[in-house]
Design an enzyme around this catalytic site. Sequence first.
Site, PDB file in Angstrom:
ATOM      1  N   SER A 132     -19.932 -30.323  47.284  1.00  0.00           N
ATOM      2  CA  SER A 132     -18.582 -29.766  47.401  1.00  0.00           C
ATOM      3  C   SER A 132     -17.931 -30.193  48.705  1.00  0.00           C
ATOM      4  CB  SER A 132     -18.671 -28.236  47.347  1.00  0.00           C
ATOM      5  OG  SER A 132     -17.455 -27.633  47.735  1.00  0.00           O
ATOM      6  N   TYR A 145     -22.560 -20.738  50.934  1.00  0.00           N
ATOM      7  CA  TYR A 145     -22.390 -21.815  49.955  1.00  0.00           C
ATOM      8  C   TYR A 145     -22.055 -23.128  50.650  1.00  0.00           C
ATOM      9  CZ  TYR A 145     -20.009 -24.487  46.241  1.00  0.00           C
ATOM     10  OH  TYR A 145     -19.603 -25.476  45.362  1.00  0.00           O
ATOM     11  N   THR A 179     -10.961 -25.526  35.693  1.00  0.00           N
ATOM     12  CA  THR A 179     -11.968 -25.129  34.713  1.00  0.00           C
ATOM     13  C   THR A 179     -11.540 -23.799  34.102  1.00  0.00           C
ATOM     14  OG1 THR A 179     -13.358 -23.793  36.190  1.00  0.00           O
ATOM     15  CG2 THR A 179     -13.752 -26.180  36.178  1.00  0.00           C
TER      16      THR A 179
END
Length: 248
Positions: A132, A145, A179
């Site tokens: 990412s 994350y 998404t």
Amino acid sequence: MPLALDLTGRTALVTGGTRGIGLGITQALLAAGATVVTCSRSAVEPVPGTTHRVCDVRDADAVQELIGSLDRLDVLVNNAGGAPATDAATASPRFHEKIVGLNLLAPLVCAQAANAVMQRQETGGAIVNISSVSANRPAPTIAAYGAAKAGLDSLTTSLAMEWAPRVRVNAVDVGLCRTEQTDDHYGDDASVARIEQTIPLRRMARPEEVGNVVAFLASDLASYVSGATVACHGGGETPAFLLVQKGL
């Protein structure tokens, strides 16, 4: 001679490959001719043309069992991951452990099992880690994350060096992508439209566009690409001062 992205005769495993970005990756590999196996923690309807297996990628024994059951493995895509937005100051140690476990340690576990198979194959194999843009910029509310994804990018370069020449290892740093969870993350259509104006290409990615990058890295067209992190982010993020100047 025309260039051909052909994965016919190759078997690919896509973790978390039935929805979102993972679905786009699965569909791109299918379109290139690969035999695709997907996995997730729970039973779901398989993507047409694929085989689905239940496997928690954080469970090393379950991963070994899954990969050991395959006749061969040419491509591993470590796609499963993610994190809910949480204040880093108040999140529990257990929460952070789970986020790092899913986004960094699980890809390592899967890569180890895949490498053991690929090293024995005459044609070797390719591993693609889905990372990412949060690996390379501040990630407030998803700090663990972002740190895990930074670790995944680092892991990619180390494994590429250690497992060469038989196995190639690359990563894709994915930016904002549309998404089924877009509304949950970014708000309504008006909010998404404003966010898209901050991206140089003026839109979020489509899952299949990420899939195309993965299919390339898995193919012979990328036969001399290893240890690379490919940015798939539409040009990055416009600097804040330019947004202010434009009234965005």
